[in-house]
Design a protein around this motif. Structure first.
Motif, PDB file in Angstrom:
ATOM      1  N   GLY A 331       0.790  -1.225   0.000  1.00 53.29           N
ATOM      2  CA  GLY A 331       0.000   0.000   0.000  1.00 53.29           C
ATOM      3  C   GLY A 331       0.821   1.274   0.000  1.00 53.29           C
ATOM      4  N   ALA A 332       2.132   1.167   0.148  1.00 47.31           N
ATOM      5  CA  ALA A 332       2.974   2.365   0.162  1.00 47.31           C
ATOM      6  C   ALA A 332       2.872   3.101  -1.172  1.00 47.31           C
ATOM      7  CB  ALA A 332       4.418   1.974   0.446  1.00 47.31           C
ATOM      8  N   ARG A 333       2.779   4.435  -1.099  1.00 44.26           N
ATOM      9  CA  ARG A 333       2.723   5.284  -2.298  1.00 44.26           C
ATOM     10  C   ARG A 333       4.081   5.970  -2.458  1.00 44.26           C
ATOM     11  NH1 ARG A 333      -2.433   6.391  -4.319  1.00 44.26           N
ATOM     12  NH2 ARG A 333      -4.105   5.340  -3.142  1.00 44.26           N
ATOM     13  N   LEU A 334       4.764   5.666  -3.549  1.00 49.30           N
ATOM     14  CA  LEU A 334       6.127   6.119  -3.754  1.00 49.30           C
ATOM     15  C   LEU A 334       6.273   6.706  -5.156  1.00 49.30           C
ATOM     16  CD1 LEU A 334       7.797   2.862  -2.392  1.00 49.30           C
ATOM     17  CD2 LEU A 334       7.297   4.933  -1.079  1.00 49.30           C
ATOM     18  N   LEU A 335       7.459   7.225  -5.445  1.00 54.59           N
ATOM     19  CA  LEU A 335       7.816   7.609  -6.804  1.00 54.59           C
ATOM     20  C   LEU A 335       8.732   6.550  -7.394  1.00 54.59           C
ATOM     21  CD1 LEU A 335       8.560  11.438  -6.422  1.00 54.59           C
ATOM     22  CD2 LEU A 335       6.459  10.347  -7.235  1.00 54.59           C
ATOM     23  N   LEU A 336       8.573   6.297  -8.674  1.00 56.80           N
ATOM     24  CA  LEU A 336       9.405   5.317  -9.371  1.00 56.80           C
ATOM     25  C   LEU A 336      10.151   6.024 -10.493  1.00 56.80           C
ATOM     26  CD1 LEU A 336       8.472   1.711 -10.358  1.00 56.80           C
ATOM     27  CD2 LEU A 336       9.549   3.210 -12.033  1.00 56.80           C
ATOM     28  N   ARG A 337      11.478   5.912 -10.489  1.00 54.36           N
ATOM     29  CA  ARG A 337      12.310   6.519 -11.517  1.00 54.36           C
ATOM     30  C   ARG A 337      12.849   5.428 -12.430  1.00 54.36           C
ATOM     31  NH1 ARG A 337      15.594  10.892  -7.736  1.00 54.36           N
ATOM     32  NH2 ARG A 337      13.807  12.301  -7.433  1.00 54.36           N
ATOM     33  N   GLN A 344       4.319   8.040 -10.428  1.00 56.42           N
ATOM     34  CA  GLN A 344       3.834   7.593  -9.125  1.00 56.42           C
ATOM     35  C   GLN A 344       3.639   6.082  -9.142  1.00 56.42           C
ATOM     36  OE1 GLN A 344       0.266   9.900  -8.593  1.00 56.42           O
ATOM     37  NE2 GLN A 344       1.383  11.672  -7.811  1.00 56.42           N
ATOM     38  N   ALA A 345       3.837   5.465  -7.978  1.00 62.68           N
ATOM     39  CA  ALA A 345       3.710   4.014  -7.878  1.00 62.68           C
ATOM     40  C   ALA A 345       3.079   3.622  -6.551  1.00 62.68           C
ATOM     41  CB  ALA A 345       5.066   3.344  -8.024  1.00 62.68           C
ATOM     42  N   ILE A 346       2.339   2.528  -6.578  1.00 65.22           N
ATOM     43  CA  ILE A 346       1.762   1.942  -5.364  1.00 65.22           C
ATOM     44  C   ILE A 346       2.269   0.510  -5.238  1.00 65.22           C
ATOM     45  CG2 ILE A 346      -0.355   1.264  -4.176  1.00 65.22           C
ATOM     46  CD1 ILE A 346      -1.810   3.453  -5.672  1.00 65.22           C
ATOM     47  N   VAL A 347       2.719   0.170  -4.050  1.00 64.79           N
ATOM     48  CA  VAL A 347       3.210  -1.191  -3.792  1.00 64.79           C
ATOM     49  C   VAL A 347       2.030  -2.095  -3.490  1.00 64.79           C
ATOM     50  CG1 VAL A 347       4.680  -2.619  -2.330  1.00 64.79           C
ATOM     51  CG2 VAL A 347       5.385  -0.282  -2.912  1.00 64.79           C
ATOM     52  N   GLY A 348       1.942  -3.214  -4.220  1.00 68.35           N
ATOM     53  CA  GLY A 348       0.909  -4.203  -3.941  1.00 68.35           C
ATOM     54  C   GLY A 348       1.384  -5.162  -2.868  1.00 68.35           C
ATOM     55  N   ALA A 349       1.327  -6.443  -3.156  1.00 70.19           N
ATOM     56  CA  ALA A 349       1.746  -7.437  -2.172  1.00 70.19           C
ATOM     57  C   ALA A 349       3.265  -7.565  -2.134  1.00 70.19           C
ATOM     58  CB  ALA A 349       1.122  -8.783  -2.501  1.00 70.19           C
ATOM     59  N   VAL A 350       3.799  -7.765  -0.932  1.00 67.89           N
ATOM     60  CA  VAL A 350       5.203  -8.149  -0.758  1.00 67.89           C
ATOM     61  C   VAL A 350       5.197  -9.666  -0.626  1.00 67.89           C
ATOM     62  CG1 VAL A 350       7.271  -7.914   0.645  1.00 67.89           C
ATOM     63  CG2 VAL A 350       5.738  -5.958   0.358  1.00 67.89           C
ATOM     64  N   GLY A 396      15.502  -2.557 -17.459  1.00 70.51           N
ATOM     65  CA  GLY A 396      14.844  -3.500 -16.567  1.00 70.51           C
ATOM     66  C   GLY A 396      15.100  -3.170 -15.108  1.00 70.51           C
ATOM     67  N   SER A 397      15.641  -1.981 -14.849  1.00 73.14           N
ATOM     68  CA  SER A 397      15.931  -1.564 -13.475  1.00 73.14           C
ATOM     69  C   SER A 397      15.320  -0.198 -13.212  1.00 73.14           C
ATOM     70  CB  SER A 397      17.443  -1.511 -13.237  1.00 73.14           C
ATOM     71  OG  SER A 397      18.072  -0.659 -14.162  1.00 73.14           O
ATOM     72  N   PHE A 398      15.104   0.102 -11.932  1.00 69.51           N
ATOM     73  CA  PHE A 398      14.485   1.368 -11.550  1.00 69.51           C
ATOM     74  C   PHE A 398      14.814   1.657 -10.093  1.00 69.51           C
ATOM     75  CE2 PHE A 398      11.503  -2.074 -10.761  1.00 69.51           C
ATOM     76  CZ  PHE A 398      11.056  -1.827  -9.471  1.00 69.51           C
ATOM     77  N   LEU A 399      14.447   2.849  -9.647  1.00 69.82           N
ATOM     78  CA  LEU A 399      14.600   3.250  -8.254  1.00 69.82           C
ATOM     79  C   LEU A 399      13.241   3.606  -7.678  1.00 69.82           C
ATOM     80  CD1 LEU A 399      17.725   5.612  -8.439  1.00 69.82           C
ATOM     81  CD2 LEU A 399      17.675   3.227  -7.682  1.00 69.82           C
ATOM     82  N   LEU A 400      13.035   3.300  -6.410  1.00 73.53           N
ATOM     83  CA  LEU A 400      11.875   3.789  -5.667  1.00 73.53           C
ATOM     84  C   LEU A 400      12.331   4.914  -4.759  1.00 73.53           C
ATOM     85  CD1 LEU A 400      10.022   0.480  -4.721  1.00 73.53           C
ATOM     86  CD2 LEU A 400       9.483   2.087  -6.557  1.00 73.53           C
ATOM     87  N   VAL A 401      11.569   5.997  -4.747  1.00 80.80           N
ATOM     88  CA  VAL A 401      11.972   7.231  -4.068  1.00 80.80           C
ATOM     89  C   VAL A 401      10.860   7.701  -3.149  1.00 80.80           C
ATOM     90  CG1 VAL A 401      12.678   9.640  -4.422  1.00 80.80           C
ATOM     91  CG2 VAL A 401      13.421   7.869  -6.029  1.00 80.80           C
ATOM     92  N   ALA A 410      14.783   2.105  -2.632  1.00 91.45           N
ATOM     93  CA  ALA A 410      15.044   0.748  -3.115  1.00 91.45           C
ATOM     94  C   ALA A 410      15.578   0.787  -4.534  1.00 91.45           C
ATOM     95  CB  ALA A 410      13.775  -0.096  -3.070  1.00 91.45           C
ATOM     96  N   ALA A 411      16.364  -0.232  -4.859  1.00 92.49           N
ATOM     97  CA  ALA A 411      16.725  -0.526  -6.236  1.00 92.49           C
ATOM     98  C   ALA A 411      15.852  -1.683  -6.683  1.00 92.49           C
ATOM     99  CB  ALA A 411      18.199  -0.891  -6.344  1.00 92.49           C
ATOM    100  N   GLY A 412      15.233  -1.545  -7.864  1.00 91.84           N
ATOM    101  CA  GLY A 412      14.298  -2.560  -8.330  1.00 91.84           C
ATOM    102  C   GLY A 412      14.737  -3.189  -9.629  1.00 91.84           C
ATOM    103  N   LEU A 413      14.409  -4.461  -9.804  1.00 88.92           N
ATOM    104  CA  LEU A 413      14.761  -5.230 -10.989  1.00 88.92           C
ATOM    105  C   LEU A 413      13.493  -5.874 -11.529  1.00 88.92           C
ATOM    106  CD1 LEU A 413      17.883  -7.042  -9.477  1.00 88.92           C
ATOM    107  CD2 LEU A 413      17.799  -4.792 -10.544  1.00 88.92           C
ATOM    108  N   VAL A 414      13.133  -5.551 -12.750  1.00 87.70           N
ATOM    109  CA  VAL A 414      11.872  -5.999 -13.323  1.00 87.70           C
ATOM    110  C   VAL A 414      11.933  -7.483 -13.647  1.00 87.70           C
ATOM    111  CG1 VAL A 414      10.240  -5.704 -15.223  1.00 87.70           C
ATOM    112  CG2 VAL A 414      11.466  -3.716 -14.300  1.00 87.70           C
ATOM    113  N   GLY A 415      10.996  -8.244 -13.068  1.00 87.27           N
ATOM    114  CA  GLY A 415      10.872  -9.644 -13.418  1.00 87.27           C
ATOM    115  C   GLY A 415      12.064 -10.502 -13.062  1.00 87.27           C
ATOM    116  N   ARG A 416      12.981  -9.964 -12.258  1.00 86.35           N
ATOM    117  CA  ARG A 416      14.186 -10.725 -11.899  1.00 86.35           C
ATOM    118  C   ARG A 416      13.869 -11.608 -10.712  1.00 86.35           C
ATOM    119  NH1 ARG A 416      18.730 -13.424 -13.091  1.00 86.35           N
ATOM    120  NH2 ARG A 416      20.559 -12.824 -11.898  1.00 86.35           N
ATOM    121  N   PRO A 417      13.753 -12.924 -10.885  1.00 90.81           N
ATOM    122  CA  PRO A 417      13.383 -13.778  -9.759  1.00 90.81           C
ATOM    123  C   PRO A 417      14.531 -13.913  -8.766  1.00 90.81           C
ATOM    124  CG  PRO A 417      13.900 -15.122 -11.661  1.00 90.81           C
ATOM    125  CD  PRO A 417      13.960 -13.691 -12.127  1.00 90.81           C
TER     126      PRO A 417
END
Length: 429
Positions: A331-337, A344-350, A396-401, A410-417
């Motif tokens: 539910g966190a509301r963050l920015l995604l770069r 703008q971004a919203i976090v769903g399930a962890v 395939g990478s991004f930052l959460l701010v 956070a540093a994010g990786l798209v689809g990286r299991p």
């Protein structure tokens, strides 16, 4: 002209990372005379009869006072074979976020362990970070071999445990090299040591000079995040319009068709301009200005890409390296770069968290704390032209701010299991 290798070091506190880097600089004659004199004076003030080569790297006063690396220290050196950009990253667990920063552009990582202690939890954490960031090659430097009398069995036991760890995280056997070293005395760093006649592998520098250096996105499809639009409006070029940025992946040539994302328009490259003149082609890592044949409404944040790119998406799953003291909760509301674009971004399930001690996944952890690595779902306010991280790291990478404080969360990786071994295999290792 020598090619360039970007590498990072990582390890636990007091494993000797800064000393190893200092030894590399000193033995490759990459230290100026006045720098060495300053180190000798500082070492003498500290009561050391020999120069403390770690002082060549630990430049901050707070680092010298504590005797640990705090920030990422970048050092540049060269041999007749190759040039190097080295990121010496902190070993303390609270600075794992800096390790992510230093490793994010590395083609190779050197991980140190103390021969007396072997593989520890922070070693596992660092290997997991390198695996997540797709650092293609790893070197284990078993340091302080002089303190275990250069014992072959000690080295073999540590090397076996480490290679088992890297195999569990998906590394191929030929991507991992282990070397017994003594950074303080220089054994197997630049010069081969007579203290390890049982070791037939390369010295650290020999290996660094010989590994391939192509980045993970060198042969990937073309990607070019637009940083800004160039419109000088001079008498010589009254109608000039170009798009400035860094080639994030692949290659583009004059005359080739490109796609403008996320809108999906198609056009062709009319010209490639640089400060030194025009080019026929631009490759990954080059900063250029692209001129297009069509007058399109392109602004900062757009992505020029090879045709056939994945459709932009508004919902996706990603692996996150959480870097902030404030935990991440659904539910966190963050920015995604992403590239040059912020939405703008919203976090769903962890959904998962990696246990770095056992290399297993905890399901539905509820939150991610600082230094945790886990998987989560995200929803963004505008469709983004994302690639799977395994296909193209740059897009395939991004930052959460944090939208209020502006802190990187956070540093994010798209689809990286997250790669982890099944729990039932733990008793077998």
């Amino acid at each position: 002209m020598p090619d360039l290798l970007r590498l990072a070091t990582a390890g636990s506190v007091d494993d000797g990372k800064s000393t190893l880097v200092g030894r590399l600089l000193y033995d490759t004659k990459s230290v100026l005379a006045d720098q060495m004199e300053a180190v000798e004076r500082a070492s003498a003030r500290g009561g050391s009869a020999e120069p403390d080569l770690s002082l060549l790297v630990d430049g901050l006063r707070s680092e010298r006072e504590q005797g640990i690396t705090i920030d990422v220290a970048y050092r540049y050196f060269a041999t007749p074979t190759r040039s190097f950009v080295l990121a010496d990253t902190p070993g303390h667990v609270q600075y794992t976020r800096n390790t992510v920063t230093g490793a994010s552009t590395a083609s190779l990582a050197v991980l140190l362990v103390d021969a007396r202690h072997g593989v520890v939890e922070q070693t596992r954490r660092h290997v997991a970070v390198m695996g997540l960031l797709r650092v293609p090659r790893l070197v284990l430097a078993v340091n302080k071999m002089d303190l275990v009398d250069f014992d072959e069995n000690t080295y073999a036991r540590i090397a076996k445990e480490f290679t088992g760890l890297t195999e569990a995280l998906g590394y191929a056997e030929d991507a991992v090299v282990t070397i017994p070293v003594s950074a303080r005395h220089g054994d197997n760093v630049v010069l081969r040591s007579g203290n390890t006649p049982w070791f037939e592998g390369p010295t650290l520098l020999d290996h660094l000079e010989s590994v391939p250096v192509d980045g993970p996105d060198h042969d990937a499809p073309f990607r070019f995040p637009v940083q800004y639009v160039v419109r000088p409006r001079t008498e010589a070029h009254p109608d000039y319009r170009g798009y400035a940025g860094l080639v994030a992946a692949g290659t583009v040539r004059v005359g080739e068709e490109v796609e403008v994302l996320p809108e999906g328009q198609r056009t062709r490259v009319e010209g490639i301009d640089t400060f030194d003149g025009e080019l026929e082609a631009a490759h990954v890592g080059q900063s250029v200005v692209l001129r297009l044949t069509d007058d399109l409404g392109i602004a900062r944040g757009a992505l020029l890409a090879a045709p056939g790119s994945p459709e932009p998406v508004s919902e996706f799953d990603a692996t996150l390296a959480w870097l902030h003291e404030k935990p991440l909760r659904p539910g966190a509301r963050l920015l995604l770069r992403h590239g040059t674009r912020t939405v703008q971004a919203i976090v769903g399930a962890v959904t998962h968290r990696l246990d770095t001690e056992t290399l297993t996944l905890d399901e539905d952890p509820g939150e991610l704390a600082i230094n945790d690595m886990g998987q989560a779902s995200l929803v963004v306010s505008e469709p983004l032209p994302l690639d799977p991280y395994d296909a193209i790291a740059a897009t395939g990478s991004f930052l959460l701010v944090d939208p209020q404080a502006g802190d990187t969360l956070a540093a994010g990786l798209v689809g990286r299991p997250l790669v982890a071994r099944p729990r039932e295999t733990l008793d077998e290792t």
